[in-house]
Design a protein around this motif. Structure first.
Motif, PDB file in Angstrom:
ATOM      1  N   ASN A   3       0.840  -1.197   0.000  1.00 17.68           N
ATOM      2  CA  ASN A   3       0.000   0.000   0.000  1.00 17.68           C
ATOM      3  C   ASN A   3       0.879   1.253   0.000  1.00 17.68           C
ATOM      4  OD1 ASN A   3      -1.791   2.130   0.725  1.00 17.68           O
ATOM      5  ND2 ASN A   3      -3.208   0.609   1.532  1.00 17.68           N
ATOM      6  N   ARG A  21      -4.290   1.935  -5.878  1.00 10.69           N
ATOM      7  CA  ARG A  21      -5.433   1.129  -6.289  1.00 10.69           C
ATOM      8  C   ARG A  21      -6.608   1.452  -5.367  1.00 10.69           C
ATOM      9  NH1 ARG A  21      -2.253   1.134  -9.560  1.00 10.69           N
ATOM     10  NH2 ARG A  21      -1.112  -0.588 -10.577  1.00 10.69           N
ATOM     11  N   GLU A  23      -8.532  -0.397  -3.633  1.00 11.90           N
ATOM     12  CA  GLU A  23      -8.547  -1.119  -2.356  1.00 11.90           C
ATOM     13  C   GLU A  23      -7.572  -0.533  -1.339  1.00 11.90           C
ATOM     14  OE1 GLU A  23      -6.120  -3.494  -5.430  1.00 11.90           O
ATOM     15  OE2 GLU A  23      -8.043  -2.420  -5.332  1.00 11.90           O
ATOM     16  N   HIS A  24      -6.606   0.254  -1.787  1.00 14.70           N
ATOM     17  CA  HIS A  24      -5.650   0.851  -0.865  1.00 14.70           C
ATOM     18  C   HIS A  24      -6.307   1.861   0.073  1.00 14.70           C
ATOM     19  CE1 HIS A  24      -2.217  -0.085  -3.924  1.00 14.70           C
ATOM     20  NE2 HIS A  24      -2.410  -1.090  -3.084  1.00 14.70           N
ATOM     21  N   TYR A  25      -7.376   2.524  -0.368  1.00 10.05           N
ATOM     22  CA  TYR A  25      -8.000   3.562   0.441  1.00 10.05           C
ATOM     23  C   TYR A  25      -8.592   2.985   1.723  1.00 10.05           C
ATOM     24  CZ  TYR A  25      -7.590   6.703  -3.585  1.00 10.05           C
ATOM     25  OH  TYR A  25      -7.107   7.471  -4.607  1.00 10.05           O
ATOM     26  N   ARG A  26      -9.413   1.963   1.599  1.00  4.11           N
ATOM     27  CA  ARG A  26     -10.070   1.394   2.772  1.00  4.11           C
ATOM     28  C   ARG A  26      -9.042   0.877   3.771  1.00  4.11           C
ATOM     29  NH1 ARG A  26     -14.730   1.891   5.370  1.00  4.11           N
ATOM     30  NH2 ARG A  26     -13.132   2.469   6.862  1.00  4.11           N
ATOM     31  N   GLU A  27      -8.044   0.178   3.256  1.00  7.91           N
ATOM     32  CA  GLU A  27      -7.003  -0.368   4.112  1.00  7.91           C
ATOM     33  C   GLU A  27      -6.253   0.746   4.837  1.00  7.91           C
ATOM     34  OE1 GLU A  27      -3.353  -3.615   3.674  1.00  7.91           O
ATOM     35  OE2 GLU A  27      -3.806  -2.260   1.994  1.00  7.91           O
ATOM     36  N   LYS A  84     -17.284   3.957  -7.630  1.00  8.99           N
ATOM     37  CA  LYS A  84     -16.693   3.259  -6.490  1.00  8.99           C
ATOM     38  C   LYS A  84     -16.190   4.254  -5.442  1.00  8.99           C
ATOM     39  CE  LYS A  84     -13.666   0.541  -8.532  1.00  8.99           C
ATOM     40  NZ  LYS A  84     -12.651  -0.556  -8.660  1.00  8.99           N
ATOM     41  N   LEU A  88     -17.542   4.730  -1.578  1.00  7.61           N
ATOM     42  CA  LEU A  88     -16.627   4.711  -0.443  1.00  7.61           C
ATOM     43  C   LEU A  88     -16.683   6.033   0.313  1.00  7.61           C
ATOM     44  CD1 LEU A  88     -14.482   3.206   1.167  1.00  7.61           C
ATOM     45  CD2 LEU A  88     -12.760   4.060  -0.455  1.00  7.61           C
TER      46      LEU A  88
END
Length: 668
Positions: A3, A21, A23-27, A84, A88
């Motif tokens: 990340n 990417r 998915e990096h934001y939520r993590e 997306k 989010l």
């Protein structure tokens, strides 16, 4: 792939956009919330007596991971969003609000801050300012309330984050959904070639091969209203604009809920209204002070707008007894402008290519402050349209990085703004900021700007300089982190240079011949500067009054939105021929977040400062080094590290006067 938010920032501070990417934001948010939560807990659990270093500085430095992801996420949800990211955003907004409330509503942490505030610890002026501002944040977040009220304030703030996010997304969706599609060339009567070409390009981008499409983007709707001969089509696109937020979506229930929750929160915090709550943390301080300023400008403005209406009716050819409608003002104003000044905006645009205007504003910054802008195509960007620059002092010292994002697109909200991907601070040495300017100019070749768009570019660049030149110890006091009615001073004063004859001659060159803008055209432009100021001032001030009405009336949320709006406009005697610049259902300044709520007046408040401040440059020389140095050192570099009026007095040597504003607008 690891990340990118978990790695330290690159030396230049620009995020690693190519490797980001979704998915990096939520993590990163999850880790950022957790990390800062642990850091706050360590501050609270410390057995040491509270000091500036172990409490205020520790709080200021907490949340590094969270800052990195927030700086990217909230910028991109405005400038390059998608479904997306929007989904989010609706998740993150209340979580972010809850996280912030858990910090600034924490009574144990507040008690440590209060202990430092009450102590006799010797602090520098910047440390004292950080302490004052931080303590104020706790009080305004409800930390001093009992547990039940504190939790209610937190819950309201979280709910408002959701509602305001949805409001902004609705405006974007409704704006994107509207298109005036024309298939008969007769409907284009009156439109200059560049406007037709822009409509053709928009049509092709939407899959219409034999049509012209006009949208609610300012760069599209404004020239259409100025030039389209067919009154019914002007009415159609105007209504499309003013009905935004009511067609494919309905923002009216959101407005009522937002206003009601803001009112409840204000009362829990000890204020009579949301306006009182917001103004308590601004230069103006009270609604009475704001109304006094607005009234000073409104009264002479109405006399001016009446004269303008008479002149427009005379040149309109409308039948006896027929009134001008709001969609007529731009059109007949343009005709009258040509009659009075022989000024053709289409001719003017030929001298304002985007690249030349950009170079012109860079040159002004160089002459005033010695700044040099060097294009750096090797640096990462979040969209192909974005152009990055390295900014240095005359001696080569790096000041920061500047990203220009010029063009409109469906993924970008309307308007123009400045933001930052990294704030200036100190970490042993000066941490250089990463600033971004976003505009919504048409993506055409060449891209020709109207005079208003030229001023917009200079305006946002002024905000950019405020962020770039910041030189304070703490990020939360730097750049544009100032009182809301002070933040527009650096941007609005920058606009003055855009139309100065000697500046125009440095950048305004004909798109085809390269000829410098002629003196005769400059003279016409200067002669027409106060033209239409009655209209422009009326639509702006009407929106200011509307904002104050929503947030100063404790019962505003109880009735119909349109009825309340009509009542607010009737109270000031607004002419039906001119609408407020923003109607409630698409008034993003006041309903997309809290920042400008009860604060749309700040532009006119700051105009008192910028008009008076620019007088110093006119008196001493437009590029006088001493005056520029004073403005840089007392305003641009200081951010919010001192009282804003004290900063202005240090620059100007006295309090500001309102007469330059009235004179500039032709209202004296």
């Amino acid at each position: 792939m690891s990340n990118p938010f978990f790695a330290p920032s690159a030396p230049h501070g620009i995020p690693d956009f190519p490797n980001l990417r979704f998915e990096h934001y939520r993590e990163a948010f999850d880790k950022g919330f957790a990390e800062q939560g642990e850091e706050i807990q360590r501050i609270v659990a410390s057995a040491e007596a509270p000091t500036f270093e172990n409490t205020l500085l520790a709080l200021e430095n907490s949340g590094a991971t969270l800052r990195r992801v927030e700086d990217v996420f909230w910028n991109l949800t405005s400038s390059d969003t998608d479904e997306k990211l929007q989904a989010l955003e609706c998740e993150i907004a209340p979580e972010s609000s809850a996280h912030r409330s858990a910090i600034y509503g924490n009574p144990k942490l507040f008690s440590r801050v209060q202990a430092v505030y009450d102590s006799e610890e010797e602090l520098s002026p910047e440390q004292r300012q950080l302490l004052e501002e931080t303590r104020q944040l706790f009080v305004r977040s409800g930390a001093a309330l009992d547990e039940a009220d504190r939790h209610r304030v937190s819950a309201i703030t979280e709910k408002l984050a959701v509602l305001c996010t949805r409001f902004g997304q609705n405006v974007l969706a409704d704006s994107n959904a509207y298109a005036l599609v024309l298939t008969d060339e007769k409907d284009l009567a009156g439109l200059p070639a560049y406007v037709r070409d822009m409509g053709r390009e928009e049509a092709r981008s939407r899959g219409h091969l034999d049509a012209w499409v006009f949208t609610l983007s300012r760069s599209s709707i404004t020239p259409f209203l100025q030039y389209a001969d067919q009154r019914s089509l002007r009415e159609a696109i105007y209504r499309g604009y003013t009905e935004c937020g009511t067609r494919t979506v309905d923002n009216r229930p959101l407005i009522r809920e937002i206003v009601a929750l803001r009112q409840e929160r204000a009362q829990l915090l000890g204020f009579e209204s949301h306006a009182d709550f917001m103004l308590d943390d601004r230069m103006a301080r009270t609604t009475e002070a704001v109304r006094e300023l607005l009234d000073q400008v409104w009264d002479p403005c109405q006399a001016q707008v009446a004269r303008e209406a008479t002149a427009l009716l005379e040149c309109s050819g409308l039948a006896a007894g027929e009134e001008l409608a709001p969609w007529d003002w731009w059109y007949y104003t343009e005709k009258l402008r040509r009659q009075r000044f022989d000024l053709d905006p289409d001719e003017l645009k030929q001298y304002f290519t985007l690249e030349n205007v950009r170079d012109g504003v860079f040159a002004v910054a160089n002459k005033l402050y010695g700044l040099v802008f060097k294009e750096r195509r090797d640096l990462p960007v979040y969209h192909p349209d974005v152009v990055p620059y390295e900014v240095c002092e005359a001696d080569g010292t790096r000041v920061g990085f500047f990203l220009f994002d010029f063009y409109s697109r469906p993924s970008k909200r309307s308007g123009a703004w400045m933001s930052e991907f990294r704030a200036q601070s100190y970490d042993g040495q000066r941490v250089t900021p990463v600033i971004v300017n976003c505009c919504n100019f048409p993506k055409s070749t060449p891209c020709l700007l109207g005079v208003d768009e030229v001023r917009t570019l200079f305006h946002e660049f002024g905000h950019g300089l405020h962020g770039l030149l910041s030189d304070v110890p703490y990020a939360s006091l730097g750049g544009t982190n100032v009182k809301q009615d002070f933040v527009e001073l650096p941007s609005q004063i920058m606009e003055h240079w855009a139309m100065e004859p000697q500046v125009l001659k440095s950048y305004a060159r004909h798109v085809d011949s390269g000829e410098v803008i002629p003196d005769a055209l400059i003279a016409k432009l200067k002669d027409s500067e106060q033209f239409k100021q009655g209209f422009a001032t009326t639509e702006y001030l009407a929106a200011c009054y509307l904002d104050l009405a929503w947030h100063s009336d404790p019962r505003a949320a109880e009735g119909d939105v349109e009825a309340f709006e009509a009542q607010a406009m009737a109270a000031i005697g607004k002419t039906p021929m001119i609408d407020p610049r923003y109607k409630s259902t698409y008034f993003q300044h006041i309903f997309s977040d809290d920042a400008y709520s009860a604060g749309y007046y700040v532009y006119i408040w700051a105009e008192v400062l910028d008009a008076d401040g620019y007088e110093a440059f006119k008196e001493n020389g437009l590029f006088d080094s001493n005056t520029a140095r004073a403005f840089r050192s007392h305003v641009l570099e200081r951010g919010g590290s001192a009282d804003p009026m004290a900063l202005y007095r240090a620059f100007r040597g006295r309090d500001p006067r309102v007469e330059p504003l009235l004179r500039n607008r032709g209202l004296l």
